[in-house]
Design a protein around this motif. Structure first.
Motif, PDB file in Angstrom:
ATOM      1  N   GLN A  29       0.818  -1.224   0.000  1.00 18.24           N
ATOM      2  CA  GLN A  29       0.000   0.000   0.000  1.00 18.24           C
ATOM      3  C   GLN A  29       0.845   1.266   0.000  1.00 18.24           C
ATOM      4  OE1 GLN A  29      -2.948  -0.673  -0.637  1.00 18.24           O
ATOM      5  NE2 GLN A  29      -2.836  -2.836  -0.039  1.00 18.24           N
ATOM      6  N   GLY A  78     -10.439   4.884   0.267  1.00 19.84           N
ATOM      7  CA  GLY A  78     -11.354   5.351  -0.774  1.00 19.84           C
ATOM      8  C   GLY A  78     -11.687   6.819  -0.672  1.00 19.84           C
ATOM      9  N   ASN A  79     -10.797   7.617  -0.089  1.00 21.08           N
ATOM     10  CA  ASN A  79     -11.025   9.068  -0.024  1.00 21.08           C
ATOM     11  C   ASN A  79      -9.681   9.792   0.069  1.00 21.08           C
ATOM     12  OD1 ASN A  79     -10.173   9.268   2.777  1.00 21.08           O
ATOM     13  ND2 ASN A  79     -12.151   8.348   3.312  1.00 21.08           N
ATOM     14  N   GLU A  80      -9.735  11.100   0.059  1.00 15.85           N
ATOM     15  CA  GLU A  80      -8.511  11.925   0.041  1.00 15.85           C
ATOM     16  C   GLU A  80      -8.170  12.454   1.441  1.00 15.85           C
ATOM     17  OE1 GLU A  80      -6.485  12.919  -2.753  1.00 15.85           O
ATOM     18  OE2 GLU A  80      -7.570  11.227  -3.634  1.00 15.85           O
ATOM     19  N   LYS A 121      -0.167   4.426  -1.605  1.00 20.90           N
ATOM     20  CA  LYS A 121      -1.547   4.219  -2.069  1.00 20.90           C
ATOM     21  C   LYS A 121      -2.548   4.130  -0.910  1.00 20.90           C
ATOM     22  CE  LYS A 121      -0.356   0.505  -4.468  1.00 20.90           C
ATOM     23  NZ  LYS A 121      -0.328  -0.628  -5.388  1.00 20.90           N
ATOM     24  N   TRP A 122      -2.176   4.668   0.241  1.00 22.22           N
ATOM     25  CA  TRP A 122      -3.049   4.501   1.408  1.00 22.22           C
ATOM     26  C   TRP A 122      -4.420   5.141   1.217  1.00 22.22           C
ATOM     27  CZ3 TRP A 122      -2.748   1.003   5.037  1.00 22.22           C
ATOM     28  CH2 TRP A 122      -1.531   0.349   5.198  1.00 22.22           C
ATOM     29  N   LYS A 123      -4.476   6.204   0.425  1.00 24.89           N
ATOM     30  CA  LYS A 123      -5.785   6.851   0.204  1.00 24.89           C
ATOM     31  C   LYS A 123      -6.744   5.894  -0.483  1.00 24.89           C
ATOM     32  CE  LYS A 123      -4.493  11.509   0.863  1.00 24.89           C
ATOM     33  NZ  LYS A 123      -4.017  12.777   0.379  1.00 24.89           N
ATOM     34  N   GLU A 124      -6.186   5.016  -1.328  1.00 25.41           N
ATOM     35  CA  GLU A 124      -7.041   4.030  -2.020  1.00 25.41           C
ATOM     36  C   GLU A 124      -7.625   3.021  -1.025  1.00 25.41           C
ATOM     37  OE1 GLU A 124      -4.885   2.226  -5.294  1.00 25.41           O
ATOM     38  OE2 GLU A 124      -4.124   4.189  -5.887  1.00 25.41           O
ATOM     39  N   VAL A 125      -6.876   2.727   0.017  1.00 22.64           N
ATOM     40  CA  VAL A 125      -7.369   1.780   1.029  1.00 22.64           C
ATOM     41  C   VAL A 125      -8.654   2.327   1.653  1.00 22.64           C
ATOM     42  CG1 VAL A 125      -6.859   0.798   3.318  1.00 22.64           C
ATOM     43  CG2 VAL A 125      -5.089   0.826   1.534  1.00 22.64           C
ATOM     44  N   ASN A 153      -8.277   9.716   8.298  1.00 22.64           N
ATOM     45  CA  ASN A 153      -8.052   8.267   8.268  1.00 22.64           C
ATOM     46  C   ASN A 153      -6.984   7.911   9.294  1.00 22.64           C
ATOM     47  OD1 ASN A 153      -9.829   7.920   6.079  1.00 22.64           O
ATOM     48  ND2 ASN A 153      -8.209   8.519   4.649  1.00 22.64           N
ATOM     49  N   GLU A 195       3.550  10.920   3.112  1.00 22.58           N
ATOM     50  CA  GLU A 195       2.213  10.310   3.006  1.00 22.58           C
ATOM     51  C   GLU A 195       1.397  10.465   4.290  1.00 22.58           C
ATOM     52  OE1 GLU A 195       2.266   6.183   1.688  1.00 22.58           O
ATOM     53  OE2 GLU A 195       0.317   6.474   0.708  1.00 22.58           O
TER      54      GLU A 195
END
Ligand code: SAM
Length: 212
Positions: free
Chosen positions: A26, A35-37, A29-33, A63, A107
């Motif tokens: 991840q 599903g938001n910004e 790509k943690w924002k994808e985990v 998050n 990040e």
């Protein structure tokens, strides 16, 4: 109670949907985990998760990722999440020494260290989570305007943590040696498991906040 070998804890964690099982995948790509910004705040050495879950309930716009080394301790946090699922919380079971393999540069917006293990022997100083070695790791993953917060009742560890800042190129914005005596600072404070126990015993709680 320190539970290092609870039978079945590894299996429960292995199957839990609240745990990120291959966190290195991840990185960046943690924002994808989630599903938001929304910004990402992490707690290192989160124990049984009381603080991070309390924060997540108060701040749905953030998050939260809790990091814990021992499966038996993480198990308790997973059990709490089974009872009260929070969409903005995930857990990682790992040693924070590897944190730069899991988060990309800048990040993370905020790092919380709460009642970190003191590692009293000098030769173990680099294992202390507020040590200069760990600060160098936080430097890599923390946003340039990010925040680091550290709370403890252990005055020796706190003094060590303050001394580590300058050689690491950091500077504290707020330092208190008795958090619970300061109405303004304690407002919105979420107690950790250790904080509840030690403040009830009358120990003053020290805290620093650093804004990069
Ligand atoms: C003294 S407990 C405090 C727990 C919790 N933060 C609290 O305030 O109640 C410290 C926790 O940090 C975890 N820990 C210590 N070193 C760690 C490391 N290098 N990586 C991840 N977790 C760590 C320990 O397993 C333990 O659960």
């Amino acid at each position: 109670m320190r539970l290092k070998n609870v039978p079945g804890s590894r299996e429960v964690i292995g199957e839990s949907r609240f745990v990120i099982h291959e966190p290195e995948l991840q990185k960046g790509k943690w924002k994808e985990v989630f599903g938001n910004e929304n910004p990402i705040h992490i707690e290192i050495g989160m124990g049984k998760g009381r603080f991070i879950m309390g924060m997540a309930g108060q701040h749905p716009e953030v998050n939260f990722i809790g990091i814990e080394k021992y499966s038996s301790v993480l198990l308790r946090a997973i059990q709490k999440m089974e009872e009260e699922e929070l969409p903005n919380v995930r857990f990682i079971r790992m040693d924070a020494e590897d944190i730069c393999n899991v988060f990309d540069k800048e990040e993370v917006s905020r790092i919380y260290l709460n009642f970190s293990d003191p590692w009293p022997k000098d030769r173990h100083a680099k294992r202390r989570l507020p040590s200069r070695q760990f600060l160098a790791r936080y430097d890599e993953i923390l946003k340039k305007d990010g925040t680091l917060e550290f709370k403890t009742d252990n005055r020796v560890l706190f003094d060590f943590a303050l001394e580590e800042l300058e050689p690491a190129g950091w500077k504290a914005d707020t330092v208190t040696f008795d958090l619970h005596a300061d109405e303004a600072l304690v407002r919105g404070n979420i107690m950790t498991e250790y904080e509840e126990r030690f403040s009830a015993a009358g120990n003053p709680i020290c805290k620093y906040v650093i804004r990069r």
